[in-house]
Motif scaffolding. Sequence first.
Motif, short mmCIF file in Angstrom:
data_model
loop_
_atom_site.label_atom_id
_atom_site.label_comp_id
_atom_site.label_asym_id
_atom_site.label_seq_id
_atom_site.Cartn_x
_atom_site.Cartn_y
_atom_site.Cartn_z
N TYR A 46 0.85 -1.19 0.00
CA TYR A 46 0.00 0.00 0.00
C TYR A 46 0.88 1.24 0.00
O TYR A 46 1.91 1.30 0.70
CB TYR A 46 -0.92 0.03 1.22
N TYR A 90 -2.12 -0.54 5.80
CA TYR A 90 -2.69 0.72 5.29
C TYR A 90 -1.98 1.87 6.01
O TYR A 90 -1.59 1.74 7.16
CB TYR A 90 -4.19 0.77 5.60
N CYS A 149 -7.76 -0.36 7.49
CA CYS A 149 -7.72 1.02 7.02
C CYS A 149 -7.55 1.96 8.20
O CYS A 149 -8.15 1.74 9.26
CB CYS A 149 -9.01 1.35 6.26
N GLU A 197 -13.12 -0.36 4.71
CA GLU A 197 -12.45 0.90 4.35
C GLU A 197 -13.42 2.05 4.55
O GLU A 197 -14.64 1.89 4.45
CB GLU A 197 -11.99 0.85 2.89
N ALA A 251 -12.61 -2.43 -2.83
CA ALA A 251 -12.02 -1.08 -2.85
C ALA A 251 -13.04 -0.08 -3.37
O ALA A 251 -14.01 -0.45 -4.04
CB ALA A 251 -10.77 -1.06 -3.73
N LYS A 297 -8.24 -5.73 -6.86
CA LYS A 297 -7.76 -5.38 -5.52
C LYS A 297 -7.88 -3.88 -5.24
O LYS A 297 -8.14 -3.47 -4.12
CB LYS A 297 -6.30 -5.81 -5.39
N ASP A 298 -7.67 -3.05 -6.28
CA ASP A 298 -7.81 -1.61 -6.07
C ASP A 298 -8.21 -0.96 -7.39
O ASP A 298 -8.02 -1.52 -8.48
CB ASP A 298 -6.50 -1.00 -5.56
N ASN A 343 -1.46 -4.32 -5.93
CA ASN A 343 -2.27 -4.29 -4.71
C ASN A 343 -2.92 -2.93 -4.45
O ASN A 343 -4.01 -2.88 -3.88
CB ASN A 343 -1.40 -4.64 -3.50
N SER A 344 -2.27 -1.83 -4.85
CA SER A 344 -2.85 -0.51 -4.62
C SER A 344 -2.39 0.44 -5.70
O SER A 344 -1.34 0.25 -6.33
CB SER A 344 -2.44 0.03 -3.24
#
Length: 352
Positions: A46, A90, A149, A197, A251, A297-298, A343-344
């Motif tokens: 992240y 996070y 988060c 989140e 997400a 994932k994101d 992942n992000s």
Amino acid sequence: MAKEKYVAYVGTYTHTNSVGIHVYDVNPETGVFCEKAVAPINNPSYVTVSKDGKHLYSIEDEGVAAFNILPDGNLEKVNQNWIGGMRGDYIDVDSKNRFLFVGGFHDGRVTMMKLAEDGSIGNVAFGLFHQSISLGGNERHLDHAKVTCVKLTPDEKYLCAVDIGINQIKVYRIDYNLGHLTLVDIVRPELDAGVREVQFSKDGKFMYTLTSFNNSIEVYSYKDEDDEPVFERIQTISVLKKADESSAASAMAFTDDEKYLFVSVDGMNATSWLLRDEKTGKLSHAGQTTNSGEFPKDIAVLPGNKFLAVINHDTNELRTFRVDYKDGYALMVNPPVKLSKGNSIIIHKITG
């Protein structure tokens, strides 16, 4: 006048083919991503950018790492430091770059890290562990505390620590002088919802809470009243038009104007978007598309709101889709970009 340019920073897992944070030049008009660099780091799952745009902070196996953002958008590593617990999940940073806040999925820990004037990460200022509780119900997530988060309220008086393990959002008052967190409230989503989140509207009036197992958004009003945070749930809406127990929301991302809120859903491997009423904060269904890959994932909405970027973790790719808001669908118009275990993602504006 300098032309606005954008880069994307994509955090990955590096146990296969990736070696760190991938940096892409981004064209918001075409949705095209062109890789320009990779910053080596172990499992940067992240990433986030400081409010002044000068620094990027990342999770890594060794704790957390700081990078300078160079004029062309590339990254220069500054330092790294241990967070006092297992690897984080996070991170968030306050607008004055005083502290980095870290949430731990594996150990249920919330940590404050000191930041220096040059953006480097200092030692742990404060840390606490969430206590596991047993409420019965869904065995998938009520086994132990798992912080997924950590998010500052818009006024930055409080830190919201989202814990999917105990299905709570713990709200902490922040003492920036002492470097300390004090629990002042607990927001309790619907039982077994699997809260994952939170995001706040820019005007600071509303909090949007994503739940993985209910596949819903819970909308709360927010205000600071007599130096106490006040959250009131005003809506719960499914992100799916039809219930699907095999899926889990993963997400969410706003458009620039916050007119729409996008949500990706694992299992179904789709993204839906909801229309937001600016005055009431409430949401209504507006569209849905498949992601043409597995485990979204994101996600990120590109500046200008024409394109949606999706990180498909299990099929190792980044895909972009042109969104048709009028008819409620999206089409992939560019070839997928190969990306190992993404992942992000975060989009950042630079000038050049």
